[in-house]
Design a protein around this motif. Structure first.
Motif, PDB file in Angstrom:
ATOM      1  N   LEU A   1      24.079  32.976  36.064  1.00  0.00           N
ATOM      2  CA  LEU A   1      23.546  33.175  37.402  1.00  0.00           C
ATOM      3  C   LEU A   1      24.636  32.932  38.435  1.00  0.00           C
ATOM      4  CD1 LEU A   1      20.148  31.266  37.195  1.00  0.00           C
ATOM      5  CD2 LEU A   1      20.484  33.714  37.237  1.00  0.00           C
ATOM      6  N   VAL A   2      24.505  33.587  39.551  1.00  0.00           N
ATOM      7  CA  VAL A   2      25.441  33.358  40.646  1.00  0.00           C
ATOM      8  C   VAL A   2      25.179  31.964  41.213  1.00  0.00           C
ATOM      9  CG1 VAL A   2      25.607  35.810  41.221  1.00  0.00           C
ATOM     10  CG2 VAL A   2      23.912  34.397  42.370  1.00  0.00           C
ATOM     11  N   PRO A   3      26.180  31.337  41.815  1.00  0.00           N
ATOM     12  CA  PRO A   3      25.945  30.033  42.447  1.00  0.00           C
ATOM     13  C   PRO A   3      24.785  30.118  43.439  1.00  0.00           C
ATOM     14  CG  PRO A   3      28.285  30.490  42.320  1.00  0.00           C
ATOM     15  CD  PRO A   3      27.589  31.750  41.888  1.00  0.00           C
ATOM     16  N   GLY A   4      23.886  29.164  43.350  1.00  0.00           N
ATOM     17  CA  GLY A   4      22.703  29.150  44.185  1.00  0.00           C
ATOM     18  C   GLY A   4      21.552  29.987  43.644  1.00  0.00           C
ATOM     19  N   GLY A   5      21.784  30.709  42.546  1.00  0.00           N
ATOM     20  CA  GLY A   5      20.748  31.569  41.954  1.00  0.00           C
ATOM     21  C   GLY A   5      19.617  30.770  41.344  1.00  0.00           C
ATOM     22  N   GLY A  60      11.129  18.392  27.337  1.00  0.00           N
ATOM     23  CA  GLY A  60      12.317  18.667  26.528  1.00  0.00           C
ATOM     24  C   GLY A  60      13.105  19.857  27.040  1.00  0.00           C
ATOM     25  N   LEU A  61      12.409  20.932  27.403  1.00  0.00           N
ATOM     26  CA  LEU A  61      13.104  22.107  27.930  1.00  0.00           C
ATOM     27  C   LEU A  61      13.713  21.797  29.292  1.00  0.00           C
ATOM     28  CD1 LEU A  61      14.000  24.993  27.542  1.00  0.00           C
ATOM     29  CD2 LEU A  61      11.798  25.748  28.440  1.00  0.00           C
ATOM     30  N   ALA A  62      13.003  21.016  30.125  1.00  0.00           N
ATOM     31  CA  ALA A  62      13.556  20.619  31.429  1.00  0.00           C
ATOM     32  C   ALA A  62      14.839  19.811  31.232  1.00  0.00           C
ATOM     33  CB  ALA A  62      12.531  19.824  32.224  1.00  0.00           C
ATOM     34  N   ALA A  63      14.871  18.941  30.239  1.00  0.00           N
ATOM     35  CA  ALA A  63      16.078  18.151  29.955  1.00  0.00           C
ATOM     36  C   ALA A  63      17.230  19.062  29.522  1.00  0.00           C
ATOM     37  CB  ALA A  63      15.777  17.114  28.880  1.00  0.00           C
ATOM     38  N   GLU A  64      16.938  20.081  28.731  1.00  0.00           N
ATOM     39  CA  GLU A  64      17.983  21.017  28.305  1.00  0.00           C
ATOM     40  C   GLU A  64      18.513  21.816  29.502  1.00  0.00           C
ATOM     41  OE1 GLU A  64      17.105  23.437  24.870  1.00  0.00           O
ATOM     42  OE2 GLU A  64      16.038  21.788  23.904  1.00  0.00           O
ATOM     43  N   ILE A  65      17.627  22.210  30.402  1.00  0.00           N
ATOM     44  CA  ILE A  65      18.052  22.942  31.599  1.00  0.00           C
ATOM     45  C   ILE A  65      18.934  22.044  32.464  1.00  0.00           C
ATOM     46  CG2 ILE A  65      17.219  24.023  33.732  1.00  0.00           C
ATOM     47  CD1 ILE A  65      14.694  24.869  32.080  1.00  0.00           C
ATOM     48  N   ARG A  66      18.535  20.788  32.628  1.00  0.00           N
ATOM     49  CA  ARG A  66      19.324  19.823  33.396  1.00  0.00           C
ATOM     50  C   ARG A  66      20.701  19.624  32.742  1.00  0.00           C
ATOM     51  NH1 ARG A  66      15.673  16.560  33.971  1.00  0.00           N
ATOM     52  NH2 ARG A  66      15.164  17.052  36.118  1.00  0.00           N
ATOM     53  N   ALA A  67      20.729  19.498  31.430  1.00  0.00           N
ATOM     54  CA  ALA A  67      21.994  19.308  30.702  1.00  0.00           C
ATOM     55  C   ALA A  67      22.915  20.517  30.852  1.00  0.00           C
ATOM     56  CB  ALA A  67      21.720  19.032  29.229  1.00  0.00           C
ATOM     57  N   ALA A  68      22.339  21.685  31.117  1.00  0.00           N
ATOM     58  CA  ALA A  68      23.135  22.898  31.316  1.00  0.00           C
ATOM     59  C   ALA A  68      23.682  22.982  32.738  1.00  0.00           C
ATOM     60  CB  ALA A  68      22.302  24.132  30.997  1.00  0.00           C
ATOM     61  N   GLY A  69      23.350  21.980  33.578  1.00  0.00           N
ATOM     62  CA  GLY A  69      23.926  21.915  34.907  1.00  0.00           C
ATOM     63  C   GLY A  69      23.062  22.428  36.037  1.00  0.00           C
ATOM     64  N   PHE A  70      21.802  22.723  35.775  1.00  0.00           N
ATOM     65  CA  PHE A  70      20.917  23.218  36.827  1.00  0.00           C
ATOM     66  C   PHE A  70      20.320  22.061  37.622  1.00  0.00           C
ATOM     67  CE2 PHE A  70      21.320  26.860  34.128  1.00  0.00           C
ATOM     68  CZ  PHE A  70      21.222  27.942  34.984  1.00  0.00           C
ATOM     69  N   GLU A  71      19.851  22.380  38.835  1.00  0.00           N
ATOM     70  CA  GLU A  71      19.249  21.396  39.732  1.00  0.00           C
ATOM     71  C   GLU A  71      17.862  21.873  40.147  1.00  0.00           C
ATOM     72  OE1 GLU A  71      22.072  21.469  42.929  1.00  0.00           O
ATOM     73  OE2 GLU A  71      23.384  20.005  41.956  1.00  0.00           O
ATOM     74  N   ASP A  72      17.150  21.004  40.872  1.00  0.00           N
ATOM     75  CA  ASP A  72      15.819  21.336  41.408  1.00  0.00           C
ATOM     76  C   ASP A  72      14.911  21.910  40.329  1.00  0.00           C
ATOM     77  OD1 ASP A  72      16.782  20.561  43.920  1.00  0.00           O
ATOM     78  OD2 ASP A  72      17.398  22.600  44.418  1.00  0.00           O
ATOM     79  N   ILE A  73      14.844  21.223  39.219  1.00  0.00           N
ATOM     80  CA  ILE A  73      14.073  21.696  38.063  1.00  0.00           C
ATOM     81  C   ILE A  73      12.602  21.327  38.234  1.00  0.00           C
ATOM     82  CG2 ILE A  73      13.806  21.492  35.560  1.00  0.00           C
ATOM     83  CD1 ILE A  73      16.901  20.626  35.716  1.00  0.00           C
ATOM     84  N   ARG A  90      20.831  27.051  40.142  1.00  0.00           N
ATOM     85  CA  ARG A  90      22.225  26.799  39.789  1.00  0.00           C
ATOM     86  C   ARG A  90      22.918  26.243  41.034  1.00  0.00           C
ATOM     87  NH1 ARG A  90      26.972  30.994  38.117  1.00  0.00           N
ATOM     88  NH2 ARG A  90      28.540  29.392  37.806  1.00  0.00           N
ATOM     89  N   PRO A  91      23.671  25.171  40.885  1.00  0.00           N
ATOM     90  CA  PRO A  91      24.358  24.590  42.063  1.00  0.00           C
ATOM     91  C   PRO A  91      25.214  25.635  42.771  1.00  0.00           C
ATOM     92  CG  PRO A  91      24.588  23.157  40.156  1.00  0.00           C
ATOM     93  CD  PRO A  91      23.962  24.432  39.672  1.00  0.00           C
TER      94      PRO A  91
END
Length: 93
Positions: A1-5, A60-73, A90-91
């Protein structure tokens, strides 16, 4: 995703505890029989049930998304937890 996507994931999840026995009975016993009768491929529907059972729950999926560097989950439960909608951003940097 593009930054901010924004990321949106609509996925099967683990049903609410009270629904779980009925849901898995349907998925393991009824669905393969009906699908096998309609399509001739009951094995594909057994595989789907096994895949859903092994998929992480919402946390569990939210934790994986967070570990991938996403925010505002955020994760929302739909149809008694059978389906979950996850959103994240995506930041910008």
């Amino acid at each position: 995703l593009v930054p901010g996507g924004r990321l949106h994931i609509l996925e099967f999840s683990q049903p609410a505890a009270g629904l779980r026995p009925f849901y898995y009975f349907y998925m393991r016993r009824v669905s393969p029989l009906v699908a096998g009768w309609l399509t001739g491929e009951p094995g594909a529907y057994r595989y789907l049930c096994d895949s859903i059972a092994q998929f992480p729950d919402r946390a569990g999926l939210a934790a994986e998304i967070r570990a991938a560097g996403f925010e505002d989950i955020a994760a929302g439960s739909l149809t008694g937890g059978i389906v979950a909608l996850h959103t994240a951003r995506r930041p910008a940097s």
